[in-house]
Design a protein around this motif. Structure first.
Motif, PDB file in Angstrom:
ATOM      1  N   ILE B 189      -6.449  85.618 -28.487  1.00 17.89           N
ATOM      2  CA  ILE B 189      -5.514  84.519 -28.273  1.00 17.89           C
ATOM      3  C   ILE B 189      -6.331  83.261 -28.002  1.00 17.89           C
ATOM      4  O   ILE B 189      -7.162  83.247 -27.083  1.00 17.89           O
ATOM      5  N   VAL B 190      -6.121  82.228 -28.828  1.00 17.84           N
ATOM      6  CA  VAL B 190      -6.912  81.012 -28.682  1.00 17.84           C
ATOM      7  C   VAL B 190      -5.988  79.828 -28.386  1.00 17.84           C
ATOM      8  O   VAL B 190      -5.002  79.628 -29.103  1.00 17.84           O
ATOM      9  N   ASP B 191      -6.334  79.055 -27.361  1.00 19.53           N
ATOM     10  CA  ASP B 191      -5.579  77.842 -27.044  1.00 19.53           C
ATOM     11  C   ASP B 191      -5.821  76.828 -28.164  1.00 19.53           C
ATOM     12  O   ASP B 191      -6.966  76.453 -28.435  1.00 19.53           O
ATOM     13  N   LEU B 192      -4.742  76.422 -28.830  1.00 20.09           N
ATOM     14  CA  LEU B 192      -4.901  75.521 -29.986  1.00 20.09           C
ATOM     15  C   LEU B 192      -5.378  74.129 -29.574  1.00 20.09           C
ATOM     16  O   LEU B 192      -5.726  73.309 -30.422  1.00 20.09           O
ATOM     17  N   LYS B 193      -5.398  73.854 -28.243  1.00 17.98           N
ATOM     18  CA  LYS B 193      -5.920  72.563 -27.790  1.00 17.98           C
ATOM     19  C   LYS B 193      -7.416  72.626 -27.482  1.00 17.98           C
ATOM     20  O   LYS B 193      -8.003  71.657 -27.028  1.00 17.98           O
ATOM     21  N   SER B 194      -8.025  73.794 -27.733  1.00 19.44           N
ATOM     22  CA  SER B 194      -9.452  73.947 -27.438  1.00 19.44           C
ATOM     23  C   SER B 194     -10.281  72.934 -28.228  1.00 19.44           C
ATOM     24  O   SER B 194      -9.976  72.660 -29.395  1.00 19.44           O
ATOM     25  N   PRO B 195     -11.347  72.395 -27.599  1.00 18.39           N
ATOM     26  CA  PRO B 195     -12.242  71.504 -28.335  1.00 18.39           C
ATOM     27  C   PRO B 195     -12.878  72.251 -29.514  1.00 18.39           C
ATOM     28  O   PRO B 195     -13.210  73.425 -29.386  1.00 18.39           O
ATOM     29  N   GLY B 196     -12.985  71.564 -30.651  1.00 19.90           N
ATOM     30  CA  GLY B 196     -13.607  72.177 -31.823  1.00 19.90           C
ATOM     31  C   GLY B 196     -12.605  72.677 -32.842  1.00 19.90           C
ATOM     32  O   GLY B 196     -12.984  73.096 -33.925  1.00 19.90           O
ATOM     33  N   ILE B 197     -11.296  72.647 -32.494  1.00 19.64           N
ATOM     34  CA  ILE B 197     -10.258  73.053 -33.451  1.00 19.64           C
ATOM     35  C   ILE B 197      -9.696  71.825 -34.147  1.00 19.64           C
ATOM     36  O   ILE B 197      -9.334  70.843 -33.508  1.00 19.64           O
ATOM     37  N   ASP B 198      -9.634  71.888 -35.460  1.00 16.95           N
ATOM     38  CA  ASP B 198      -9.098  70.777 -36.242  1.00 16.95           C
ATOM     39  C   ASP B 198      -7.992  71.331 -37.145  1.00 16.95           C
ATOM     40  O   ASP B 198      -8.231  72.213 -37.960  1.00 16.95           O
ATOM     41  N   ILE B 199      -6.778  70.822 -36.942  1.00 14.14           N
ATOM     42  CA  ILE B 199      -5.628  71.303 -37.718  1.00 14.14           C
ATOM     43  C   ILE B 199      -5.264  70.268 -38.766  1.00 14.14           C
ATOM     44  O   ILE B 199      -5.001  69.105 -38.435  1.00 14.14           O
ATOM     45  N   ARG B 200      -5.260  70.677 -40.022  1.00 12.48           N
ATOM     46  CA  ARG B 200      -4.940  69.733 -41.102  1.00 12.48           C
ATOM     47  C   ARG B 200      -3.729  70.222 -41.886  1.00 12.48           C
ATOM     48  O   ARG B 200      -3.666  71.383 -42.272  1.00 12.48           O
ATOM     49  N   PRO B 201      -2.785  69.324 -42.126  1.00 14.04           N
ATOM     50  CA  PRO B 201      -1.547  69.743 -42.792  1.00 14.04           C
ATOM     51  C   PRO B 201      -1.736  70.104 -44.258  1.00 14.04           C
ATOM     52  O   PRO B 201      -2.557  69.508 -44.957  1.00 14.04           O
ATOM     53  N   MET B 202      -0.969  71.109 -44.686  1.00 18.56           N
ATOM     54  CA  MET B 202      -0.830  71.421 -46.114  1.00 18.56           C
ATOM     55  C   MET B 202       0.672  71.353 -46.364  1.00 18.56           C
ATOM     56  O   MET B 202       1.429  72.089 -45.733  1.00 18.56           O
ATOM     57  N   VAL B 203       1.110  70.484 -47.266  1.00 13.49           N
ATOM     58  CA  VAL B 203       2.544  70.300 -47.471  1.00 13.49           C
ATOM     59  C   VAL B 203       3.019  71.211 -48.600  1.00 13.49           C
ATOM     60  O   VAL B 203       2.409  71.279 -49.657  1.00 13.49           O
ATOM     61  N   THR B 204       4.097  71.933 -48.325  1.00  8.05           N
ATOM     62  CA  THR B 204       4.598  72.895 -49.309  1.00  8.05           C
ATOM     63  C   THR B 204       5.669  72.264 -50.191  1.00  8.05           C
ATOM     64  O   THR B 204       6.235  71.229 -49.854  1.00  8.05           O
ATOM     65  N   MET B 205       6.006  72.933 -51.269  1.00  4.72           N
ATOM     66  CA  MET B 205       7.067  72.453 -52.161  1.00  4.72           C
ATOM     67  C   MET B 205       8.443  72.579 -51.519  1.00  4.72           C
ATOM     68  O   MET B 205       9.415  72.031 -52.019  1.00  4.72           O
ATOM     69  N   ALA B 206       8.505  73.306 -50.397  1.00  7.40           N
ATOM     70  CA  ALA B 206       9.762  73.389 -49.662  1.00  7.40           C
ATOM     71  C   ALA B 206       9.944  72.163 -48.767  1.00  7.40           C
ATOM     72  O   ALA B 206      11.002  71.978 -48.175  1.00  7.40           O
ATOM     73  N   GLY B 207       8.907  71.359 -48.637  1.00  9.36           N
ATOM     74  CA  GLY B 207       8.984  70.164 -47.805  1.00  9.36           C
ATOM     75  C   GLY B 207       8.359  70.395 -46.450  1.00  9.36           C
ATOM     76  O   GLY B 207       7.846  69.471 -45.834  1.00  9.36           O
ATOM     77  N   TRP B 208       8.386  71.633 -45.939  1.00 10.10           N
ATOM     78  CA  TRP B 208       7.796  71.828 -44.634  1.00 10.10           C
ATOM     79  C   TRP B 208       6.303  72.063 -44.726  1.00 10.10           C
ATOM     80  O   TRP B 208       5.747  72.247 -45.802  1.00 10.10           O
ATOM     81  N   GLN B 209       5.713  72.025 -43.541  1.00  9.75           N
ATOM     82  CA  GLN B 209       4.256  71.968 -43.459  1.00  9.75           C
ATOM     83  C   GLN B 209       3.660  73.310 -43.076  1.00  9.75           C
ATOM     84  O   GLN B 209       4.181  74.018 -42.231  1.00  9.75           O
ATOM     85  N   THR B 210       2.556  73.660 -43.711  1.00  9.48           N
ATOM     86  CA  THR B 210       1.714  74.722 -43.189  1.00  9.48           C
ATOM     87  C   THR B 210       0.337  74.084 -42.964  1.00  9.48           C
ATOM     88  O   THR B 210       0.200  72.872 -43.117  1.00  9.48           O
ATOM     89  N   ASN B 211      -0.648  74.858 -42.551  1.00 11.22           N
ATOM     90  CA  ASN B 211      -1.885  74.196 -42.093  1.00 11.22           C
ATOM     91  C   ASN B 211      -3.153  74.947 -42.456  1.00 11.22           C
ATOM     92  O   ASN B 211      -3.165  76.171 -42.573  1.00 11.22           O
ATOM     93  N   GLU B 212      -4.202  74.154 -42.567  1.00 16.27           N
ATOM     94  CA  GLU B 212      -5.561  74.679 -42.502  1.00 16.27           C
ATOM     95  C   GLU B 212      -6.021  74.498 -41.058  1.00 16.27           C
ATOM     96  O   GLU B 212      -5.691  73.496 -40.427  1.00 16.27           O
TER      97      GLU B 212
END
Lengths: 374, 388
Positions: B189-212
């Motif tokens: 279990i990793v805290d997504l606010k941890s330093p070193g994590i970078d979340i980048r959006p990937m936009v789907t054809m459904a309009g909603w977002q998934t991520n790298e």
């Protein structure tokens, strides 16, 4: 919610499985397809001894007082073994119709003999129009004094050639659903029965009625009021057929899966190929969905709840799913399954027969459309 | 066999229904739609925390962990209600991570996580897929190196759908790169606010977002390891059997809307509902929805009888998602040109739902195991076809 059989149902299933494995071999089934009667008195007698003929009838008339769901479980096993003979005609078509339409005297007289294995019934419904609608019933029953005169031709009457009693649906008025039911002695003067040659070797007959005299007392239920009874019989028979198909699906699946584990091509068992695996997965999906829709409809009938929508959903789905499942089994078995000596062909023939019986998928989807407000 | 809910179950479901009806706001529905019905948005959290205070988010968990100790059947039925209402219904913490923690986590881990999960206070994000590891989950590369007090993580995840709204990552990571396939992966279990994590959006054809999600020297406390080291693959497989549970109800609602549309729309002087082809197609959808419902409640039945759904879960996922696509395609067919109109467009019908669901339904047969993977599982586990 509970998807398990109860103890009694498990017992029905296991004992039927055990008995039929012995008494209803592939050789016997094939023999009965060729046989003109389509069953033997010995086989019939043994099934009666097991209490199967009276299974869904009340104890007062010598039945076992069990439910339609219990009957469906037995029919599933019968479908698994391709049981030949007039069980379905007698118990489901004739028996359940008499149970619903008949008066106490008729029920007790007819059904007690059925339960004892001493009377074979069938139901004469379809005619040249080939439809399950009340309009399709044109054979007239003319009221004369205290009797009725029957004239006309019934088609696709299962096992009429061996039946003692034919329950006949006849027109007694001009309004579309003015239909009545009659108990007719199959050996009465003027009743002429011809066996029809069919895809599955099941025994469908043409029955011609030539001014057949029926005593007024042989009217089953109210004159002109038979349509609701017939409609219920149709739906119960549709679910019963789906139960047979459920069993047939299990058997066809076993043929296919067994073969994937022994047949080698390109140096590997064919079951290792994903094309084959996906065929088998689809077969199991057809089998499981069909089983649940059938069980749900049978449960509704058993509980005395409205069952029109579930019964039609069941027959619409299973009719197609079972045929597709058998087709996939053929694809997996390759040339071997095409051979007359392999039993898969028996299931192929029965699949189509069951599909068109008591309304095919299109017919029942239309019923579903009505039920969902379309 | 029994195909109805008990009176107590019915009563509880009525309460749930009444709550949803009373508490659902337009803002909640808009957010839920925008996020693809995953949990984690602001409105969703507000709604679900209140909802969960009744024990309804995890009804079949024991009371000590915030549940009501009900049957799985009730949990499945509640989820069906949520789906019908189109509120957030995809929960990683409550429906996937939580059960795994309960089965395999240490006592400390259970004490720390289960109550907040049951209250809806935290949401997780699945962290399985990587660019080179889709269906083949064993091909993971992200590394967690044991540094004594902590694990040090480096690598990349992809298609991690909750990452931008969740609090924690439920992360599959390689802890023994030399181990045989399936034996060197651990869950943490990793805290997504941890330093070193970078979340980048990937936009789907459904309009909603998934991520790298990129990991660069991210420190994860040792206590966040789930269960045993290197046993992650086993846990993930186990959890997937819980994840594959598809109530279909949003799409079932679309069918009802199309039926209503057919009843109220006249084409060439005749109600569309009188057209035999339309009748056949819509009836078929109702039948498939009924069949799916049985596959769905069979899973609950199995859980309530001490069994872990296995190929049955795959079958339900497969059948449900293929039905979804059958539904959206049929809806488009019935609506014809009007099906093409987006929400808000002049002449749009059914609030543009058909156009939207037609797009969203594409991914249904792909995520959480593609239809092909499900068929493999049904054949290999359900029918025991040979592996070699």
């Amino acid at each position: 919610m509970n998807y398990d059989l109860n103890e009694e149902q498990k017992m029905i299933k296991e004992s039927a499985h055990r008995f039929l494995a012995e008494a209803c071999s592939s050789d016997f089934v094939r023999e009965m397809i060729e046989d003109e009667k389509g069953f033997t008195p010995e086989f019939w007698g043994k099934m009666a001894e097991l209490g199967w003929m009276g299974l869904p009838f009340p104890e007062e008339v010598g039945g076992a007082g069990m439910t339609f769901l219990d009957l469906a479980i037995l029919l599933t096993e019968m479908g698994y073994y391709c049981v030949p003979g007039p069980f379905f005609s007698t118990v489901v078509l004739g028996g359940l119709t008499v149970l619903e339409a008949g008066n106490d005297e008729q029920k007790s007289r007819i059904l007690s003999e059925v339960a004892a294995g001493k009377r074979i019934l069938t139901l004469a419904w379809l005619e040249e129009g080939g439809t399950w609608s009340p309009e399709g019933i044109r054979l007239r029953a003319e009221s004369r004094d205290d009797q009725f005169l029957l004239s006309g031709t019934k088609l696709f009457v299962p096992d009429a050639h061996v039946a003692d009693t034919i329950v006949v649906a006849a027109r007694t008025g001009d309004a579309p659903d003015e239909i009545s039911l009659f108990e007719v002695d199959a050996n009465a003067p003027g009743v002429d029965i011809t066996l029809l040659d069919t895809l599955a070797g099941d025994k469908l007959c043409e029955v011609v009625f030539n001014n057949v005299k029926i005593p007024g007392a042989n009217l089953l239920g109210k004159e002109g009021g038979a349509w609701p009874v017939l409609n219920n019989t149709l739906l119960k028979a549709a679910v019963g057929k789906a139960a047979e198909m459920d069993g047939g699906s299990q058997k066809a699946l076993e043929f296919a899966v067994g073969y994937t584990k022994e047949r080698v091509q390109f140096d590997k068992l064919i079951g290792t190929y994903q094309a084959i695996q996906h065929h088998c997965a689809n077969m199991l999906m057809y089998a499981d969905t069909g089983h649940f829709l059938m069980a749900h409809a049978a449960w509704k009938i058993a509980e005395g709840l409205p069952f029109e929508e579930e019964a039609s959903m069941c027959k619409a789905w299973v009719s197609e799913a079972h045929r597709k499942l058998v087709a996939l089994a053929h694809q997996v078995l390759g040339g071997v399954g095409f051979m007359e000596e392999h039993d898969l062909q028996l299931y192929f023939r029965r699949a189509k027969t069951a599909e068109v019986a008591f309304g095919d998928a299109t017919f029942h989807r239309e019923r579903v459309a009505q039920a969902v407000g379309l | 066999m029994e195909f109805s809910f008990s009176p107590e179950e019915q009563k509880l479901l009525e309460e749930v229904r009444a709550f949803i009806k009373a508490e659902t706001t337009d803002a909640l529905l808009a957010e839920s739609e925008e996020l693809g019905h995953i949990y984690g948005g602001k409105e969703g959290r507000k709604f679900i925390k209140k909802f969960a205070s009744h024990g309804w988010l995890t009804p079949n968990w024991p009371a000590e962990y915030g549940g009501l100790g009900t049957s799985a059947t009730v949990a499945f039925a509640i989820r069906e209600e949520m789906a019908r209402a189109a509120v957030p219904l995809i929960f990683v913490a409550a429906h996937m991570a939580g059960p795994t923690i309960m089965h395999f986590g240490s006592q400390e881990m259970k004490d720390k996580w289960l109550l907040p999960i049951a209250r809806g206070e935290v949401e997780f994000c699945l962290g399985y897929t990587e660019p080179q590891a889709g269906s083949d989950l064993a091909a993971l590369r992200i590394r967690a190196v044991d540094k004594g007090d902590y694990f040090l993580l480096n690598g990349q995840k992809m298609f991690n759908t909750h990452a931008h709204v969740a609090d924690y990552h439920w992360l599959g990571t390689i802890t023994d790169p030399d181990a045989k396939k399936y034996r060197g992966m651990s869950l943490m279990i990793v805290d997504l606010k941890s330093p070193g994590i970078d979340i980048r959006p990937m936009v789907t054809m459904a309009g909603w977002q998934t991520n790298e999600v990129f990991y660069e020297d991210v420190k994860v406390p040792k206590e966040n390891l789930v269960g045993e080291l290197n046993a992650g693959f086993f846990y993930v497989m186990h959890a997937l059997d819980y994840e594959r549970m598809f109530p279909l109800a949003i799409y079932a609602r679309l069918v009802d809307e199309v039926i209503e549309y057919a009843r109220n729309t006249t084409v060439d002087g005749e109600p569309l509902a009188r057209n035999p082809v339309v009748r056949q197609k819509l009836a078929q959808l109702k039948i498939e929805i009924a069949a799916n419902r049985h596959l769905y409640y069979r899973l609950a039945h199995m859980l309530d009888h001490g069994q872990v759904p296995n190929y049955q879960a795959s079958m339900q996922k497969l059948f449900a998602t293929e039905t979804v696509q059958h539904i959206t395609n049929t809806a488009m067919e019935v609506l014809g040109m009007f099906g093409l109109l987006k929400k808000g467009s002049k002449w749009a019908v059914l609030a543009g739902n058909t156009e939207r669901y037609y797009r969203t339904s594409v991914v249904e047969t792909i995520y959480a195991g593609t239809s092909e993977i499900q068929r493999n599982i049904i054949a290999l586990r359900g029918l025991e076809l040979p592996r070699k």
